[in-house]
Design an enzyme around this catalytic site. Structure first.
Site, PDB file in Angstrom:
ATOM      1  CE  LYS A 110     -20.455  16.270   4.767  1.00 23.03           C
ATOM      2  NZ  LYS A 110     -21.237  15.087   4.872  1.00 23.03           N
ATOM      3  CE  LYS A 190     -21.695  21.225  19.205  1.00 18.50           C
ATOM      4  NZ  LYS A 190     -22.698  21.005  18.175  1.00 18.50           N
ATOM      5  CE  LYS A 193     -22.273  11.631  19.438  1.00 20.70           C
ATOM      6  NZ  LYS A 193     -23.612  11.250  19.039  1.00 20.70           N
TER       7      LYS A 193
HETATM    8  P1  TYM Z   1     -27.679  15.270  18.342  1.00 17.43           P
HETATM    9  O1  TYM Z   1     -27.866  13.806  18.226  1.00 17.43           O
HETATM   10  O2  TYM Z   1     -26.490  15.880  17.664  1.00 17.43           O
HETATM   11  O3  TYM Z   1     -27.610  15.691  19.850  1.00 17.43           O
HETATM   12  C1  TYM Z   1     -28.602  15.262  20.789  1.00 17.43           C
HETATM   13  C2  TYM Z   1     -28.873  16.385  21.775  1.00 17.43           C
HETATM   14  O4  TYM Z   1     -27.661  16.722  22.486  1.00 17.43           O
HETATM   15  C3  TYM Z   1     -27.470  18.132  22.425  1.00 17.43           C
HETATM   16  N1  TYM Z   1     -26.027  18.430  22.442  1.00 17.43           N
HETATM   17  C4  TYM Z   1     -25.454  19.354  23.232  1.00 17.43           C
HETATM   18  N2  TYM Z   1     -25.981  20.185  24.148  1.00 17.43           N
HETATM   19  C5  TYM Z   1     -25.131  21.003  24.793  1.00 17.43           C
HETATM   20  N3  TYM Z   1     -23.779  21.028  24.587  1.00 17.43           N
HETATM   21  C6  TYM Z   1     -23.207  20.200  23.673  1.00 17.43           C
HETATM   22  N4  TYM Z   1     -21.893  20.210  23.495  1.00 17.43           N
HETATM   23  C7  TYM Z   1     -24.063  19.315  22.939  1.00 17.43           C
HETATM   24  N5  TYM Z   1     -23.853  18.372  21.987  1.00 17.43           N
HETATM   25  C8  TYM Z   1     -25.069  17.847  21.689  1.00 17.43           C
HETATM   26  C9  TYM Z   1     -28.098  18.561  21.115  1.00 17.43           C
HETATM   27  O5  TYM Z   1     -28.412  19.934  21.108  1.00 17.43           O
HETATM   28  C10 TYM Z   1     -29.328  17.677  21.076  1.00 17.43           C
HETATM   29  O6  TYM Z   1     -30.395  18.252  21.809  1.00 17.43           O
HETATM   30  N6  TYM Z   1     -30.935  16.914  14.927  1.00 17.43           N
HETATM   31  C11 TYM Z   1     -30.804  16.403  16.296  1.00 17.43           C
HETATM   32  C12 TYM Z   1     -31.608  15.127  16.526  1.00 17.43           C
HETATM   33  C13 TYM Z   1     -33.055  15.269  16.225  1.00 17.43           C
HETATM   34  C14 TYM Z   1     -34.029  15.977  16.981  1.00 17.43           C
HETATM   35  C15 TYM Z   1     -35.259  15.808  16.303  1.00 17.43           C
HETATM   36  C16 TYM Z   1     -33.963  16.726  18.157  1.00 17.43           C
HETATM   37  C17 TYM Z   1     -33.688  14.713  15.154  1.00 17.43           C
HETATM   38  N7  TYM Z   1     -35.005  15.055  15.206  1.00 17.43           N
HETATM   39  C18 TYM Z   1     -36.447  16.401  16.777  1.00 17.43           C
HETATM   40  C19 TYM Z   1     -35.152  17.310  18.629  1.00 17.43           C
HETATM   41  C20 TYM Z   1     -36.370  17.150  17.935  1.00 17.43           C
HETATM   42  C21 TYM Z   1     -29.340  16.116  16.544  1.00 17.43           C
HETATM   43  O7  TYM Z   1     -28.581  15.916  15.636  1.00 17.43           O
HETATM   44  O8  TYM Z   1     -29.003  16.018  17.874  1.00 17.43           O
END
Ligand code: TYM
Length: 327
Positions: A110, A190, A193
């Site tokens: 960002k 990748k 969203k």
């Molecule tokens: P988030 O909500 O962006 O994504 C959720 C999960 O989906 C995986 N992911 C992907 N894996 C492979 N290829 C892709 N293109 C792809 N896009 C998304 C992400 O790696 C994730 O596992 N910060 C985290 C949410 C979170 C969290 C936590 C996760 C908050 N607290 C504690 C684990 C433990 C997040 O933004 O994921």
């Protein structure tokens, strides 16, 4: 083993979420502790419309249950229903060095694009560390983009333990599957969203077909041989297909005479087969919103019990008094 993961309700879940994370949630449910939560506090760093957030949270719960999360085997809850996590975030914040957060990618990206970041985004990894550490988690299934945050979590736990006692916080391990660590989107980058290149999990057949047809391919003529390994359509197909099916389609790429349209069709068919049953389950669950709410509240009670015990341990290690009994 204690498993935990979270997913942000920032919009409809996509194939990257499923193959990178949700599929592992389901495979790992039934463990000694399988905690999965909807990261609504994290989503507040991007969504500022209350109605939209509420809707996304409801959709997230339906999606996860429809995809196969079983409340008998896993604990599903909303992150904000366990307020202790914000208390642990503060306790961790007091030992978090700024440079650790300055190098985290969400903030760095960002900043490099000249967009002002707020403190919520900057300290986002500390809340995520608290999410993990508050349940004594051993294993965290995630996609590649979250690995840095798990490393920060380990760093914070180690620093905390070296200050306050080695048995205070459990150091978690990441669980990342090579084959689905970074699922590509329709442009080959990748799937995310924020890049506008997602293939949503719950999409009508007609729209799904349209999105799959948009996946970027090169301009090799139909009759020429093609390299499956450099094609996003094939990379996505591999996520659904058995080794034998993968080999069959790869052979057709290499032989020539097959257009990308055919590969896209194979991908569409595979996706319909994989997610068809989840569609039906989702429609059924949608007609029982009270049952879904009950699942989330029962999940929160269970998660909170564990969180309170860990926060008490941490408070006492830091020198805070035992929590007064609430009247
Ligand atoms: P988030 O909500 O962006 O994504 C959720 C999960 O989906 C995986 N992911 C992907 N894996 C492979 N290829 C892709 N293109 C792809 N896009 C998304 C992400 O790696 C994730 O596992 N910060 C985290 C949410 C979170 C969290 C936590 C996760 C908050 N607290 C504690 C684990 C433990 C997040 O933004 O994921």
């Amino acid at each position: 083993m204690k498993v935990l993961s979270g997913i942000q309700p920032t919009g409809r879940f996509h194939w990257g979420n499923y193959f990178g994370a949700i599929r592992q949630y389901i495979e790992l449910q039934g463990n000694e502790q399988s905690f999965y939560f909807i990261a609504d506090l994290h989503a507040l760093t991007t969504i500022r419309d209350a109605g939209e957030l509420r809707q996304n949270i409801a959709d997230s719960a339906l999606d996860l249950l429809a995809l196969g999360l079983d409340p008998e085997q896993a604990t599903l809850f909303r992150q904000s229903d366990v307020p202790e996590v914000t208390e642990l975030t503060w306790l961790l914040m007091t030992i978090t060095q700024m440079h650790l957060l300055e190098k985290c990618h969400a903030y760095k990206d960002k900043k490099s694009r000249g967009i002002a970041a707020d403190a919520g985004l900057f300290t986002y990894p500390v809340l995520m560390a608290a999410d993990i550490l508050i349940y004594d988690s051993d294993l965290v299934p995630v996609g590649q983009d979250q690995v840095q945050h798990i490393e920060v979590t380990r760093d914070l736990a180690q620093r905390f333990n070296s200050l306050y006692g080695e048995d205070c916080l459990v150091l978690p391990e990441k669980h990342v599957l090579d084959a689905s660590a970074k699922v590509p989107g329709t442009d080959g980058e990748k799937m995310s969203k924020s890049y506008g290149n997602t293939i949503p999990l719950f999409e009508t057949p007609k729209r799904l077909k349209k999105i799959i047809n948009k996946i970027k391919t090169d301009s090799t003529p139909v009759e020429d041989p093609k390299d499956p390994e450099t094609c996003a359509v094939f990379t996505l197909y591999k996520l659904f297909a058995s080794p034998q099916q993968q080999e069959e389609l790869a052979a057709r790429y290499r032989a020539g005479g097959m257009g990308y349209g055919e590969a896209k069709n194979a991908l569409y068919e595979a996706a319909m087969e994989q997610f068809g049953a989840a569609f039906e389950r989702r429609a059924e669950l949608e007609s029982r919103p009270d049952d879904v709410e009950d699942i989330l509240q029962a999940g929160a009670r269970q998660a909170r019990q564990k969180a309170q015990a860990v926060v008490e341990r941490v408070r006492s290690a830091c020198g805070l008094t035992a929590r007064p009994v609430m009247v």
